[in-house]
Design a protein around this motif. Sequence first.
Motif, PDB file in Angstrom:
ATOM      1  N   THR A  93      33.364 -30.646  90.836  1.00  0.00           N
ATOM      2  CA  THR A  93      34.037 -30.870  92.109  1.00  0.00           C
ATOM      3  C   THR A  93      33.026 -31.355  93.129  1.00  0.00           C
ATOM      4  O   THR A  93      31.818 -31.150  92.990  1.00  0.00           O
ATOM      5  N   ASP A 183      39.661 -32.456  96.378  1.00  0.00           N
ATOM      6  CA  ASP A 183      40.751 -31.637  95.854  1.00  0.00           C
ATOM      7  C   ASP A 183      41.680 -31.078  96.930  1.00  0.00           C
ATOM      8  O   ASP A 183      42.833 -30.774  96.658  1.00  0.00           O
ATOM      9  N   LYS A 184      41.172 -30.927  98.150  1.00  0.00           N
ATOM     10  CA  LYS A 184      41.986 -30.333  99.220  1.00  0.00           C
ATOM     11  C   LYS A 184      42.553 -31.378 100.182  1.00  0.00           C
ATOM     12  O   LYS A 184      42.966 -31.041 101.281  1.00  0.00           O
ATOM     13  N   LYS A 215      48.784 -35.542  93.898  1.00  0.00           N
ATOM     14  CA  LYS A 215      47.741 -35.101  92.974  1.00  0.00           C
ATOM     15  C   LYS A 215      47.154 -36.277  92.208  1.00  0.00           C
ATOM     16  O   LYS A 215      45.944 -36.329  91.961  1.00  0.00           O
ATOM     17  N   ALA A 218      44.718 -37.963  94.443  1.00  0.00           N
ATOM     18  CA  ALA A 218      43.504 -37.158  94.594  1.00  0.00           C
ATOM     19  C   ALA A 218      42.637 -37.183  93.337  1.00  0.00           C
ATOM     20  O   ALA A 218      41.407 -37.092  93.421  1.00  0.00           O
ATOM     21  N   ARG A 219      43.273 -37.324  92.166  1.00  0.00           N
ATOM     22  CA  ARG A 219      42.541 -37.253  90.911  1.00  0.00           C
ATOM     23  C   ARG A 219      42.043 -38.609  90.413  1.00  0.00           C
ATOM     24  O   ARG A 219      41.335 -38.670  89.411  1.00  0.00           O
ATOM     25  N   TYR A 222      38.325 -38.911  89.777  1.00  0.00           N
ATOM     26  CA  TYR A 222      37.863 -38.181  88.605  1.00  0.00           C
ATOM     27  C   TYR A 222      38.150 -38.964  87.323  1.00  0.00           C
ATOM     28  O   TYR A 222      37.354 -38.942  86.378  1.00  0.00           O
TER      29      TYR A 222
END
Length: 313
Positions: A93, A183-184, A215, A218-219, A222
């Motif tokens: 993270t 993540d937030k 989500k 946000a991802r 990654y």
Amino acid sequence: MSFNASKRDGSRMAIIGAGSVGSAIAFACLMRSVVSELLINDFNEKVCQGQVLDLQDAAFVSSTKVRVGTPKECGQADIIVITAGARQRPGETRDELVQRNEDILRNVLDGLQPIKSTAILMLVANPVNILTCMAQKFSGLPPSQVIGTGTYLDSVRFRVAMREHLQVSGASVHAYVVGDHGDKQVAVWSSATVGGKPLLSYEEIKSIDCDEEAKKVARKAYSIIDLKGATSFGIAAVVSDLALCITLNKLSVIPISTYCERFDACLSFPVSLGTNGVERIVYPEMNEKEIAMVEASAKATREQCAKYNDHRK
């Protein structure tokens, strides 16, 4: 703010860090002739020299000159972009990067001193909100002149996702991701619009799971990191756009990291950005759920910064 200019003639930009992100930013800024002179600095002098020589081969299509800059020279640039930092590992993270990046940031800022009093300092390394807070404390610059790339790229990803659902131009989607770059982060659905019509009123949007869609946004970073090890092109486009806002005093409203008095933390919110840095923070209308999520993000940021401050005492 005592200084003012509609455009910085002979403007100079420094990029600290010549890795994949720093070099991509340099290339994007070179292609758009964002500034008159671009300085590149990295602790790995061999790699830095190689990147500069490579960039100089591309400079024939630009009015920007590129060269290696010393830390002291970089400290006197009009825009100073800090990309130097530990690379985010797969599955790691952004908050877990704090311990590895705090010392790097402090060393970089110490090397830049004395920093030009009118410079705009831009943080790209993660976690960007926390590092922006640290840079505001260590740089000696006013908070309005110390910014982070924040959720600009996340907002772009959000708009692109909505564009695909609605089959409209992304420029016609007025929507923001705010708070944390990570993540937030908070996608502000409640006040998002397309053509003046609330986003949530479109039938195509009513049929999707908004939380799941947020989500995915946000991802995305990654997913890129898992596949190729790092993100670079999207953030490079973001930095070149922010730099143009500054050099041309465009006063565009863009979501970036800055100190937000309303939440007593460095968070990403839309701001009016120009030659003087942050001119105004624009808080979009948010519902209770969105406000609660931002407050939780602000609390986490404050706590992390407090740990850092305690560690340094």
